[in-house]
Write a protein that holds these residues in place. Structure first.
Motif, PDB file in Angstrom:
ATOM      1  N   UNK A 254     -11.238 -12.295   2.013  1.00 47.33           N
ATOM      2  CA  UNK A 254     -10.496 -11.340   0.912  1.00 47.33           C
ATOM      3  C   UNK A 254      -9.302 -10.991   1.276  1.00 47.33           C
ATOM      4  N   UNK A 255      -8.488 -11.310   0.981  1.00 43.62           N
ATOM      5  CA  UNK A 255      -6.920 -10.677   1.441  1.00 43.62           C
ATOM      6  C   UNK A 255      -6.756  -9.725   0.312  1.00 43.62           C
ATOM      7  N   UNK A 256      -6.948  -8.017   0.716  1.00 41.99           N
ATOM      8  CA  UNK A 256      -6.953  -7.299  -0.677  1.00 41.99           C
ATOM      9  C   UNK A 256      -5.755  -5.606   0.458  1.00 41.99           C
ATOM     10  N   UNK A 257      -5.377  -5.196  -0.901  1.00 40.75           N
ATOM     11  CA  UNK A 257      -4.658  -3.811  -0.698  1.00 40.75           C
ATOM     12  C   UNK A 257      -5.845  -2.222  -1.568  1.00 40.75           C
ATOM     13  N   UNK A 258      -5.785  -1.395  -0.830  1.00 38.86           N
ATOM     14  CA  UNK A 258      -6.019  -0.103  -1.382  1.00 38.86           C
ATOM     15  C   UNK A 258      -5.378  -0.072  -2.843  1.00 38.86           C
ATOM     16  N   UNK A 259      -4.411  -0.496  -3.058  1.00 38.33           N
ATOM     17  CA  UNK A 259      -3.134  -0.210  -4.339  1.00 38.33           C
ATOM     18  C   UNK A 259      -2.376  -0.899  -4.841  1.00 38.33           C
ATOM     19  N   UNK A 260      -2.325  -1.943  -5.804  1.00 40.02           N
ATOM     20  CA  UNK A 260      -1.076  -2.717  -6.233  1.00 40.02           C
ATOM     21  C   UNK A 260      -0.354  -2.048  -5.878  1.00 40.02           C
ATOM     22  N   UNK A 261       0.579  -3.433  -4.868  1.00 46.23           N
ATOM     23  CA  UNK A 261       1.738  -2.960  -4.434  1.00 46.23           C
ATOM     24  C   UNK A 261       3.010  -2.534  -6.211  1.00 46.23           C
ATOM     25  N   UNK A 262       2.777  -3.137  -7.063  1.00 44.04           N
ATOM     26  CA  UNK A 262       3.929  -3.146  -7.661  1.00 44.04           C
ATOM     27  C   UNK A 262       4.031  -1.846  -8.863  1.00 44.04           C
ATOM     28  N   UNK A 263       2.601  -1.696  -9.071  1.00 44.05           N
ATOM     29  CA  UNK A 263       2.535   0.114 -10.181  1.00 44.05           C
ATOM     30  C   UNK A 263       1.222   0.899  -9.299  1.00 44.05           C
ATOM     31  N   UNK A 264       0.595   0.918  -8.155  1.00 47.71           N
ATOM     32  CA  UNK A 264      -0.264   1.522  -7.559  1.00 47.71           C
ATOM     33  C   UNK A 264      -1.244   1.428  -8.142  1.00 47.71           C
ATOM     34  N   UNK A 265      -1.699   0.162  -9.112  1.00 50.47           N
ATOM     35  CA  UNK A 265      -3.237   0.193  -9.501  1.00 50.47           C
ATOM     36  C   UNK A 265      -4.281   0.138  -8.393  1.00 50.47           C
ATOM     37  N   UNK A 266      -5.241   1.130  -8.995  1.00 47.02           N
ATOM     38  CA  UNK A 266      -6.288   1.459  -7.674  1.00 47.02           C
ATOM     39  C   UNK A 266      -7.301   0.053  -7.915  1.00 47.02           C
TER      40      UNK A 266
END
Length: 372
Positions: free
Chosen positions: A159-171
């Motif tokens: 799983x390659x993930x982030x804490x927030x979607x980079x486009x709009x800050x979706x949690x």
């Protein structure tokens, strides 16, 4: 500082004019004066090397490494200094052993540096790349948990993930998602670009195999430098570039250090920015930015723009969308009014940081009312 104490506006530390509302930290930050001064002092080292012994520079590398480690709750020996997040992810992809036929899981419309290296890995190792579509209700966390546990799906390998979607800050709530990834027996790789420096990041809590972040956004540092955390069981790999500094007897994550490590300009700049964040403490930064983005969300009421509910967005980024899409030229019209933001994948992305005050928020809302 008490983490619960309100963090006041830090605009006095920056060179942001009063008539500029710079709401684009998610793109890159302005430099605090002390960070700029650290870079200028570093330039003298290269400009006048006879007056500034090179032997003093390696200590700056360890200062920056230690500050980066503290920021994410890691041991200093678990952090490598690299040139960029894409450099970090190429290193990660080169050091993951995965079983053919498994899944690589990520969100749709992911930032390229968290996609390209693993696309290549999937092609070489026979993996299936699964992109979780943008959920209609904005709940990325629920959508990812459903994908992880979907009956009949190929086994989860990575799983390659982030804490927030980079486009709009979706949690993307890694407190809930990381345990599910571990329970599936998969590797977890985190790109903390849009988190480190703005909200708490804790490798002890998420237990990633690898985590990376750069310095030019939320940690108030220079362009061209990033950090890679490698879990202890991931530190016996091979760097993607060989240099004198990362060969034995180098141990731990230092095995992944970049070449030309001892940069007299970037390292003290990065360390100075990181130390500012550490002094304020990330929970206090996050609380301040939540107040500002909430004020922005309240201010756009009636303008035909929609933001995700508070519980589905991170504190520091507010993404605004319109039913028929944003009008052409919106960011340029805002810029003419002294408001700086970005459009990303159909969202107006507003991202304040510690230099932002309530006046900036009100200027932005007024400019949006005129522009729309």
């Amino acid at each position: 500082m008490n983490a619960l104490a309100p963090l006041p506006c830090q605009r006095h530390l920056f060179e942001v004019p009063d008539d500029v509302a710079y709401l684009d930290a998610a793109a890159w930050s302005p430099l605090p004066r002390t960070v700029r001064e650290a870079g200028e002092a570093g330039l003298l080292v290269k400009s006048r090397p006879w007056a500034h012994p090179r032997e003093a520079v390696p200590a700056q590398a360890e200062r920056a490494r230690a500050a980066a480690a503290r920021l994410i709750g890691a041991a200093t020996d678990d952090v490598a200094i690299v040139g960029s997040v894409s450099h970090a992810m190429a290193t990660v992809a080169a050091n993951l052993t995965v079983t053919p036929g498994g899944r690589v899981l990520r969100v749709a419309d992911e930032f390229p540096s968290l996609a390209y290296a693993f696309d290549r890995l999937a092609a070489v190792r026979g993996l299936v790349v699964e992109e979780v579509p943008r959920p209609g209700d904005g709940d990325w966390t629920a959508a990812l948990l459903a994908a992880i546990g979907r009956p009949g799906a190929p086994p989860l390998a990575l799983a390659t993930l982030t804490p927030a979607h980079w486009t709009d800050g979706g949690l993307i709530d890694l407190d809930r998602i990381a345990p599910a990834v571990h329970a599936a027996g998969a590797a977890l790789v985190i790109d903390a670009t849009q988190a480190a420096g703005a909200v708490p990041v804790d490798v002890g809590r998420w237990r990633p195999d690898f985590l990376a972040f750069p310095t030019y956004k939320w940690t108030l540092g220079p362009y061209g430098l990033a950090f890679l955390y490698a879990a202890p069981h991931r530190q016996d790999g091979t760097p993607i570039e060989e240099n004198l500094g990362n060969r034995p007897p180098a141990t731990g994550a230092r095995r992944y250090d970049r070449g030309e490590l001892n940069d007299p300009v970037l390292l003290p700049m990065a360390a100075t920015g990181l130390e500012l964040i550490l002094a304020w403490e990330e929970p206090a930064v996050a609380a301040r930015l939540r107040r500002l983005t909430d004020r922005l969300a309240e201010g756009i009421d009636g303008l035909g723009l929609a933001a995700a509910p508070t519980h589905l967005r991170v504190p520091h980024v507010l993404g605004l969308r319109a039913p028929r899409g944003l009008p052409p030229g919106l960011t340029e019209r805002l810029r003419q009014a002294g408001v700086y933001a970005s459009e990303r994948s159909g969202a107006l992305r507003l991202s304040p940081h510690v230099w932002t005050d309530e006046g900036d928020v009100d200027r932005c809302v007024a400019a949006l009312r005129r522009a729309l």
